[in-house]
Enzyme design. Structure first.
Site, PDB file in Angstrom:
ATOM      1  CB  CYS A   7      79.181  14.851 -22.079  1.00 17.65           C
ATOM      2  SG  CYS A   7      79.236  13.237 -21.257  1.00 17.65           S
ATOM      3  CG  HIS A  46      80.097   9.385 -21.149  1.00 17.57           C
ATOM      4  ND1 HIS A  46      79.354   9.895 -22.193  1.00 17.57           N
ATOM      5  CD2 HIS A  46      80.792   8.345 -21.657  1.00 17.57           C
ATOM      6  CE1 HIS A  46      79.609   9.206 -23.286  1.00 17.57           C
ATOM      7  NE2 HIS A  46      80.476   8.255 -22.989  1.00 17.57           N
ATOM      8  N   GLY A  92      69.752  -0.142 -32.055  1.00 19.67           N
ATOM      9  CA  GLY A  92      69.497   1.097 -32.795  1.00 19.67           C
ATOM     10  C   GLY A  92      69.958   2.351 -32.077  1.00 19.67           C
ATOM     11  CG  HIS A  99      69.534   8.287 -24.809  1.00 18.96           C
ATOM     12  ND1 HIS A  99      70.766   7.890 -25.265  1.00 18.96           N
ATOM     13  CD2 HIS A  99      68.662   8.066 -25.813  1.00 18.96           C
ATOM     14  CE1 HIS A  99      70.657   7.444 -26.506  1.00 18.96           C
ATOM     15  NE2 HIS A  99      69.386   7.525 -26.872  1.00 18.96           N
TER      16      HIS A  99
HETATM   17  P1  AMP Z   1      68.959   6.891 -29.870  1.00 15.76           P
HETATM   18  O1  AMP Z   1      68.650   6.484 -31.279  1.00 15.76           O
HETATM   19  O2  AMP Z   1      68.179   6.118 -28.857  1.00 15.76           O
HETATM   20  O3  AMP Z   1      70.444   6.918 -29.586  1.00 15.76           O
HETATM   21  O4  AMP Z   1      68.402   8.354 -29.733  1.00 15.76           O
HETATM   22  C1  AMP Z   1      69.178   9.501 -29.813  1.00 15.76           C
HETATM   23  C2  AMP Z   1      68.209  10.659 -29.793  1.00 15.76           C
HETATM   24  O5  AMP Z   1      68.947  11.844 -29.527  1.00 15.76           O
HETATM   25  C3  AMP Z   1      67.469  10.867 -31.122  1.00 15.76           C
HETATM   26  O6  AMP Z   1      66.059  10.745 -30.903  1.00 15.76           O
HETATM   27  C4  AMP Z   1      67.877  12.296 -31.521  1.00 15.76           C
HETATM   28  O7  AMP Z   1      66.818  13.010 -32.117  1.00 15.76           O
HETATM   29  C5  AMP Z   1      68.308  12.895 -30.183  1.00 15.76           C
HETATM   30  N1  AMP Z   1      69.246  13.994 -30.291  1.00 15.76           N
HETATM   31  C6  AMP Z   1      70.406  14.030 -30.983  1.00 15.76           C
HETATM   32  N2  AMP Z   1      71.009  15.206 -30.840  1.00 15.76           N
HETATM   33  C7  AMP Z   1      70.232  15.954 -30.020  1.00 15.76           C
HETATM   34  C8  AMP Z   1      70.301  17.284 -29.499  1.00 15.76           C
HETATM   35  N3  AMP Z   1      71.327  18.100 -29.774  1.00 15.76           N
HETATM   36  N4  AMP Z   1      69.305  17.708 -28.689  1.00 15.76           N
HETATM   37  C9  AMP Z   1      68.265  16.901 -28.390  1.00 15.76           C
HETATM   38  N5  AMP Z   1      68.142  15.638 -28.854  1.00 15.76           N
HETATM   39  C10 AMP Z   1      69.094  15.174 -29.659  1.00 15.76           C
HETATM   40 ZN    ZN Z   2      78.290  11.577 -22.531  1.00 12.06          ZN
END
Ligand code: AMP
Ligand code: ZN
Length: 118
Positions: A7, A46, A92, A99
């Site tokens: 967000c 969200h 995971g 996303h």
């Molecule tokens: P998940 O494990 O599916 O929840 O993936 C979360 C993803 O968010 C991971 O691949 C992280 O590298 C990515 N992530 C976390 N923080 C950021 C950020 N500030 N900008 C871009 N990607 C992010």
């Molecule tokens: Zn959010």
């Protein structure tokens, strides 16, 4: 409670490399990529995860899915790509804002996602 990181990215409180934005959707590069192209496609709303999806979200999800191949091809996934939606603890999921990962852009075939136990 600290606010959801995605967000904050949508609001541009936290910088990201954005590749697409409209009224409902934001797409940006993953900060820790596992392939030359590693995008995250998120609803601006969200929603915690795919487990929280309801009937009222179906237009939004349809819009997101239509964008997936468009953005993948635009960013260089000419020969295919992988989409991943990690959901909840067992899935995971690390960031609790729905996303879709779009992964690809290399020349090699991506490895198997989940290794079968012997
Ligand atoms: P998940 O494990 O599916 O929840 O993936 C979360 C993803 O968010 C991971 O691949 C992280 O590298 C990515 N992530 C976390 N923080 C950021 C950020 N500030 N900008 C871009 N990607 C992010
Ligand atoms: Zn959010």
């Amino acid at each position: 409670m600290r606010e959801c990181i995605f967000c904050r990215i949508i609001r541009k409180d936290i910088p990201s490399t954005g590749v697409y934005e409209d009224a409902d959707i934001f797409a940006f590069y993953d900060i820790n990529p596992i392939a030359p192209v590693h995008l995250l496609l998120i609803p601006k709303l969200h929603i915690i995860s795919l487990a929280e999806i309801e009937e009222k979200h179906h237009t939004l999800l349809g819009k997101i899915m239509v964008l997936v191949p468009r953005l993948a091809k635009k960013e260089g996934c000419a020969d295919g790509f992988r989409t991943i939606i990690n959901t909840g603890y067992v899935g995971g999921q690390e960031v609790d804002h729905l996303h879709i990962h779009i992964i690809g852009g290399g020349k090699e075939r991506l490895p198997a996602m989940i290794h079968r136990p012997n």
